[in-house]
Structures are given as C-alpha cells and as structure tokens.
Scaffold this active site. Sequence first.
Site, PDB file in Angstrom:
ATOM      1  N   SER A   1       1.805 -48.153  51.857  1.00  0.00           N
ATOM      2  CA  SER A   1       2.861 -48.355  52.850  1.00  0.00           C
ATOM      3  C   SER A   1       2.343 -48.519  54.268  1.00  0.00           C
ATOM      4  O   SER A   1       3.066 -49.009  55.138  1.00  0.00           O
ATOM      5  CB  SER A   1       3.842 -47.180  52.810  1.00  0.00           C
ATOM      6  OG  SER A   1       3.166 -45.957  53.051  1.00  0.00           O
TER       7      SER A   1
ATOM      8  N   GLU B   1      11.863 -38.474  61.458  1.00  0.00           N
ATOM      9  CA  GLU B   1      10.637 -37.811  61.911  1.00  0.00           C
ATOM     10  C   GLU B   1       9.556 -38.041  60.866  1.00  0.00           C
ATOM     11  O   GLU B   1       9.390 -37.248  59.943  1.00  0.00           O
ATOM     12  CB  GLU B   1      10.861 -36.314  62.128  1.00  0.00           C
ATOM     13  CG  GLU B   1      11.778 -35.992  63.297  1.00  0.00           C
ATOM     14  CD  GLU B   1      11.920 -34.493  63.518  1.00  0.00           C
ATOM     15  OE1 GLU B   1      11.838 -34.059  64.675  1.00  0.00           O
ATOM     16  OE2 GLU B   1      12.117 -33.764  62.530  1.00  0.00           O
TER      17      GLU B   1
ATOM     18  N   HIS C   1       4.150 -42.992  58.813  1.00  0.00           N
ATOM     19  CA  HIS C   1       4.485 -44.413  58.953  1.00  0.00           C
ATOM     20  C   HIS C   1       4.754 -44.789  60.403  1.00  0.00           C
ATOM     21  O   HIS C   1       5.333 -44.023  61.160  1.00  0.00           O
ATOM     22  CB  HIS C   1       5.692 -44.750  58.079  1.00  0.00           C
ATOM     23  CG  HIS C   1       5.443 -44.496  56.633  1.00  0.00           C
ATOM     24  ND1 HIS C   1       6.034 -43.468  55.936  1.00  0.00           N
ATOM     25  CD2 HIS C   1       4.640 -45.135  55.756  1.00  0.00           C
ATOM     26  CE1 HIS C   1       5.611 -43.479  54.681  1.00  0.00           C
ATOM     27  NE2 HIS C   1       4.767 -44.491  54.542  1.00  0.00           N
TER      28      HIS C   1
END
Length: 444
Positions: free
Chosen positions: A200, A378, A382
Amino acid sequence: MKFSALFITVLLMCCSVKAQQPSYKFDFGNERPTKGYISIGEGSNYTEELGYGFTNGSQVKAFDRGGNTLTGDFITSDKPFYFSVKLPDGNYDVKVILGDAKGTSATTVRTECRRLMLENIKTAKGKIATQNFTVYVKDSLIRDVSGKVISKVRLKPRESEYLHWDNMLTIEFNDSLPKVCAVEITPNKTATTIFLAGNSTVVDQSREPWASWGQMIPRFFVPGKIAVANYAESGEALNSFLSAKRLEKILSVMKPGDYLFIEFGHNDMKQKGEGIGAFTSYKKNLQRYISEVKKKGGIPVLVTSMHRRRFDSTGHIVNTLEDYPDAVRQTAKEENVALIDLNAMSKILYEAWGPEKSIKAFVHYPANTFPGQTTKLEDNTHFNTYGAYELAKCIITGIRHQNLPLAKLIKKDVPVFDPAKPLAFEKFYWPMSSFVTATKPDGN
C-alpha cells in the site's frame, strides 16, 4: 467498463494473438475538427462501441476562439474531468495540447488511478503549450510469448473499481483552469519500463486523501524514454504477491533492460510460523524475485521499506520494522543488486519534519474533512499526496546515489533532493481528484 466474466472466459479460451496497439488523434472542441483527428465535443461520452470518450461523470464545456482548427477550440471544466480510450497492454506516448488562444490556462494531468504525469502546466494569455508523457496500460491477463492467454492475476474485490485494470487508458484533467485542445496517443515500443512490486505504500492509491510514492514518480522521468508500470497492491507481502500471480504477469511482459523495483516488509513482518522471518522466508523470496527478473534480462532493484511514523520522547524515529530492512540490505549486497535505502532516507525525512509537522505528510484529518468521513483519520503508515511526493523524491535520490542508468533519464527540471530539507507543506500544490474515501487501505 470492466471486463465481464463472459468476456474474460472467451479471451482465456480463444485469445492467441496479441492485440495490436492502435494510435489515436483527438481534437477537443465542438466545432471545426482538424483533418485526421477524431472530434471530441461536449457530448462525447464513452461507449464500448466507440472505445473512447468522457467517463466518470465528467461535466465539460467546449469553447471556440476561431482561427487554427486544432488549437482554436478546447474543452474545459470547473471540476476534474476524465477521458478514456480502450487500449491493450503496453506503453504509450501521449501528447496533450493545452491552452486558450484568447485566455490563460492551468492544467494538471494524471492517468489511471491518480498517477501524476504533468503538474500545474500554465499558459499565458493566448499561448498554447504542447506537453508529453509516457504511460503504461495493463490488464490482468497473462499471455505466453505467442500472445495466448494462459492465466490471470488474482485480483482483490476492491480492485474491480480501479482504473488501471480496466483495459483502458484514463486521463484525468485537473487544476484551476484546465483547457485541452487535443490529445494524441501513440504506442511506444522502445521505452524502458520500471515495474513496481510492493504494498500500500507503493500502489497507485485510487482515492483521496491516500497516496503512495509509486504514483508520483512518473512525473520525474523523461517522456518517451521511461514508463512506470505499478503492479503494487495494498496488503501484499512477497509471498502473496507471488501467489496472486502479480510477479508472473510482470515477467510475462518484461523486456531485457527493464527494471523491477521491489519494496515489501510492512505486511511480511506480521506473518508468523515456523521458518518465517526476515533472514529466512523473506530473504529467500527476495532472492527468488531477483533470480526470476535476471532470467528475463531485467534489472532488479531492492528498496527498503520506509519507517512508520513513530517518534520517541527525544524526537527520533522508532524502528517498527524489526530486521526486515537489514535483510534487504544484506540480500542486495550478497546478490550484487542495487539498493535504494528508503528506510534510512525516511528516518532523516521524518525527523526533519519532527513529530508535529510530520502529521501533515500522513493521513491525519479531523472528522468531516472529506465527504462521508464521519470519524477522524489517524494513519501513521499511509501517506497523503504531500508525503507521497516527498517519498518519491527520496526514490529519485536513491536512483542518483546508485548511479543507475535511469539517473540520466530524470527530467532536467528535477533538482537534487536532500531528505533533511523537505519541501514545506504550505508550498505543496495538489488539486484534488474526484474520487474520495475514508476507508483505510489494507496493511499497516
């Protein structure tokens, strides 16, 4: 506009020849189409029969200033608008003609899932600008050397909404005053392809405010020479990337001299069991990737995982990735392959920001910042677009430090970047795309 199950079945059964890569010339505007160009007006919405047109609810207006048939009219909008063209796998050079014969313009161009190509291209009143970029288009089908479909990448359910598995090139025109006169698309058979394998933190994140370095780096390379093919996906580890046949797909289209950048670790470190660890299973899989790429005449590049945002009481980054970055460093040395130490550079970068300013680089937002976002975000793993852009500059720095041949193909306007001196958040510019979500990507 995705492959139907029936269509995929037909392809798997009878596809035996690679689809030919077509060329297109599109003249944007309602009036006076230029000879040899396809006219694209306000009502030119995508249909399967045509194989091109506006998509994703684009609301556009056409203006005609007279004069030159190609540059005298244009399409614009006060919102991001999207133009899609059905294309087979491969690299394509795209030329866009931007501007207004009687006004100014400002255009940012992204492709597929918010992949940055051109940023904030401004034209003065009455001026026209021609810009070029090279983009990689992919599907999920795996073909043998004759072009026969032999297998398929196993996609996750959420990937059905991605704009980079849909057998089309989608171009996003964005910014404060985008004005598009023409688009030309030509196959590129000679560009070096940089394939990306990762999770990711690498994938082309499909929706705001999430982003990764993988979708930012195309902007930094010379068009016509380099194409970036991002095969990363959220939640992936080295072994799951293999089992989903993502590496197999990459290898099936890789040419001698192409690159594979490999960055995993965040999800690998959470795996448990006998024989699983940084210097055992993880390292063995890295070696497998390297070996397979070399067999294809490709060039493997290992990338250490960036840190998570976790500071100690003295303002220094805490290592949460255990021995995984060291395993990558050791493997690179033993296998004699290039190493981009993003882990080391991210430590410098985060500490330059500090505990407070670094929040601006990650997905930290109060509730109701974005549509449908009822709770605060939060996320210390990422990045938002600002953080992803700065991490991408670290990757470019790593390419330069390793003296990779790619370094000669970085655009001349890209300055040397010192992770200890990041761009201030207030100076970063990113007009938001239309797609937004409050859902966190897989992985942590």
